[in-house]
Design an enzyme around this catalytic site. Structure first.
Site, mmCIF file in Angstrom:
data_model
loop_
_atom_site.group_PDB
_atom_site.id
_atom_site.type_symbol
_atom_site.label_atom_id
_atom_site.label_comp_id
_atom_site.label_asym_id
_atom_site.label_seq_id
_atom_site.Cartn_x
_atom_site.Cartn_y
_atom_site.Cartn_z
ATOM 1 N NE ARG A 7 -0.662 6.994 10.222
ATOM 2 C CZ ARG A 7 -1.154 5.809 9.844
ATOM 3 N NH1 ARG A 7 -2.425 5.551 9.993
ATOM 4 N NH2 ARG A 7 -0.352 4.898 9.326
ATOM 5 C CE1 TYR A 50 -3.886 2.188 0.481
ATOM 6 C CE2 TYR A 50 -2.849 3.003 2.485
ATOM 7 C CZ TYR A 50 -3.852 3.084 1.536
ATOM 8 O OH TYR A 50 -4.801 4.072 1.634
ATOM 9 C CG ASP A 68 0.301 -1.152 14.021
ATOM 10 O OD1 ASP A 68 -0.628 -1.922 13.769
ATOM 11 O OD2 ASP A 68 0.157 -0.004 14.478
HETATM 12 N N1 UDP Z 1 -5.789 -2.153 15.979
HETATM 13 C C1 UDP Z 1 -6.026 -2.816 17.165
HETATM 14 N N2 UDP Z 1 -7.007 -3.769 17.177
HETATM 15 C C2 UDP Z 1 -7.782 -4.071 16.101
HETATM 16 C C3 UDP Z 1 -7.533 -3.369 14.889
HETATM 17 C C4 UDP Z 1 -6.535 -2.409 14.876
HETATM 18 O O1 UDP Z 1 -5.373 -2.572 18.184
HETATM 19 O O2 UDP Z 1 -8.643 -4.945 16.214
HETATM 20 C C5 UDP Z 1 -4.716 -1.138 15.958
HETATM 21 C C6 UDP Z 1 -3.708 -1.300 14.816
HETATM 22 O O3 UDP Z 1 -2.692 -2.218 15.184
HETATM 23 C C7 UDP Z 1 -3.191 0.118 14.672
HETATM 24 C C8 UDP Z 1 -4.407 0.981 15.054
HETATM 25 O O4 UDP Z 1 -5.293 0.132 15.757
HETATM 26 O O5 UDP Z 1 -2.162 0.364 15.588
HETATM 27 C C9 UDP Z 1 -5.120 1.586 13.848
HETATM 28 O O6 UDP Z 1 -5.363 0.543 12.954
HETATM 29 P P1 UDP Z 1 -6.192 0.714 11.623
HETATM 30 O O7 UDP Z 1 -6.254 -0.656 11.020
HETATM 31 O O8 UDP Z 1 -7.482 1.371 11.927
HETATM 32 O O9 UDP Z 1 -5.380 1.688 10.677
HETATM 33 P P2 UDP Z 1 -3.848 2.085 10.463
HETATM 34 O O10 UDP Z 1 -3.772 3.437 11.032
HETATM 35 O O11 UDP Z 1 -2.947 1.137 11.205
HETATM 36 O O12 UDP Z 1 -3.656 2.036 9.023
#
Ligand code: UDP
Length: 314
Positions: free
Chosen positions: A277, A147, A273
Site C-alpha cells: 500500500r 469496512y 491483509d
Molecule cells: N500488523 C502486524 N502486527 C500487529 C498488528 C498489525 O503485523 O500486531 C500488520 C497487519 O497485518 C498489516 C499491517 O500491520 O499488514 C498494518 O496493519 P493496521 O492494522 O495498522 O492497518 P491496515 O493497513 O492493515 O488497515
C-alpha cells in the site's frame, strides 16, 4: 458570523484532531459521536468553549441539527481492522445509513460535505502506487468487506447526492495515519507495537512482515483534509504519506526508539491483509499544493511520547 461545522466521529482519533483544527481556525464546531470507538478524553479540552458543542448521538439515525450549518465532515466509523471485525454491523451501518443521513442533512442545510473514505477501497491492490483512477481489488465477503464495501458504498452515495441533488461534496481517501490519540488497544500495527514494546512484550508481526504500508503523521493529514474541504475538487483525492516501509522494518524501527527487552515474533497473517500500500499523491500535490512535511522519525517520537504518558498516566 462564524462558520459552523458538524464533525461526525468528532471524538475519535482523526475527528478530534479535526475539531482542534477548526476551533483554531475560528469555526463553531459541533462534534457528534456515539463513543463506540471515540473517547471524551480526546475532546474534553474544548468543554466550556462556547464555540464547541458535543452531541452524543448515533448518526445512523435521523440527524437534527438546529440552525445554520456551513460544513459537514463525516468521520464516524470504526476504522481499525480489529474494531471493524468486532463491530461489523455498526461499521456497515455507519458507512451506509450514516452516510445517507449526513448527505440528507447537507442537502437540507445547503452545507458542503466531505466524507472520509479510505485506501481500503483499493483492497489488495494490483497496481502500485495506488492512484485515484484505480477501481480496486476488494473481497466483498471477506472479513474486511464490512469496512471496504461500506466505504465504497459511501463514495457511490456521495457521488449520487452530488449528481442528482447538486450537493456540494468532497471525498478524501485516507491512507494509514498515526499520531497521538490513537487507542493503544485498537489493534493497528503502530499502537500494538509501541504498546508491546513499552510493556516489554514481544512485537507480533503478522505473516513474514513483508507486507508494506505508508504511514502519514496526523497533522499532515489534517492539513490535506482542510485544503480539500476548501478546494473545488468533487472527485476523490488520496491523502497519505508515500514513504513506504515493510511491517517488519517498521517493527524494527519502533524498537530503536524504545528501550525495551522486547523481540519480534511472527504470527499468522489475517485474511485479505493487503500486501502492498502506497498512495500516489500526484493529484493532491497538484490541486491542493499539499504534501506531507513530518518525517516518520519525527512523528514516531511524538507518538511514542503520547503512548508513554497514556501508559504511565502523566
Ligand atoms: N500488523 C502486524 N502486527 C500487529 C498488528 C498489525 O503485523 O500486531 C500488520 C497487519 O497485518 C498489516 C499491517 O500491520 O499488514 C498494518 O496493519 P493496521 O492494522 O495498522 O492497518 P491496515 O493497513 O492493515 O488497515
Amino acid at each position: 458570523m462564524k462558520k459552523s461545522i458538524l464533525i461526525t466521529g468528532g471524538a475519535g482519533f482523526l475527528g478530534s484532531h479535526l475539531c482542534d483544527r477548526f476551533i483554531q481556525e475560528g469555526y463553531k464546531v459541533i462534534c457528534m459521536d456515539n463513543l463506540i470507538t471515540g473517547k471524551t478524553e480526546n475532546i474534553e479540552h474544548h468543554f466550556g468553549n462556547p464555540d464547541f458543542q458535543f452531541i452524543y448521538y448515533d448518526v445512523t439515525n435521523y440527524i437534527h441539527v438546529p440552525g445554520n450549518l456551513d460544513y459537514i465532515l463525516h468521520f464516524a466509523s470504526p476504522a481499525s481492522p480489529v474494531d471493524y471485525l468486532k463491530l461489523p454491523i455498526q461499521t456497515l451501518k455507519v458507512g451506509s445509513l450514516g452516510t445517507h443521513k449526513v448527505l440528507g442533512l447537507a442537502k437540507a442545510k445547503k452545507a458542503r460535505i466531505l466524507v472520509a473514505s479510505t485506501s481500503e477501497v483499493y483492497g489488495d491492490p494490483l497496481i502500485h502506487p495506488q492512484n485515484e483512477d484505480y477501481w480496486g481489488n476488494v473481497n466483498p465477503i471477506g472479513l474486511r468487506g464490512v469496512y471496504d464495501e461500506a466505504k465504497r458504498f459511501q463514495e457511490a452515495m456521495t457521488m449520487a447526492y452530488h449528481r442528482y441533488h447538486g450537493v456540494d461534496t468532497r471525498i478524501v481517501r485516507i491512507f494509514n495515519t498515526y499520531g497521538p490519540r490513537m487507542r493503544l488497544d485498537d489493534g493497528r500495527a503502530l499502537p500494538q507495537f509501541v504498546g508491546q514494546a513499552l510493556r516489554g512484550e514481544d512485537l507480533t508481526v503478522y505473516g513474514d512482515g513483508s507486507q508494506t504500508r505508508s504511514f502519514c503523521y496526523v497533522s499532515d493529514l489534517v492539513e490535506g483534509i482542510y485544503r480539500l474541504l476548501l478546494s473545488d475538487e468533487v472527485y476523490p483525492v488520496n491523502i497519505g504519506n508515500p514513504e513506504e516501509i515493510t511491517i517488519l522494518d517498521f517493527a524494527k524501527e519502533i524498537l530503536k526508539y524504545i528501550d525495551t527487552p522486547s523481540k519480534i515474533i511472527f504470527k499468522e497473517l489475517p485474511a485479505d491483509d493487503p500486501k502492498i500500500r502506497q498512495p500516489d499523491i500526484t493529484k493532491a500535490k497538484k490541486i491542493l499544493n499539499w504534501e506531507p512535511k513530518v518525517s516518520r522519525s519525527e512523528g514516531l517520537k511524538l507518538t511514542i511520547e503520547f503512548f508513554k504518558s497514556t501508559i504511565h498516566g502523566n
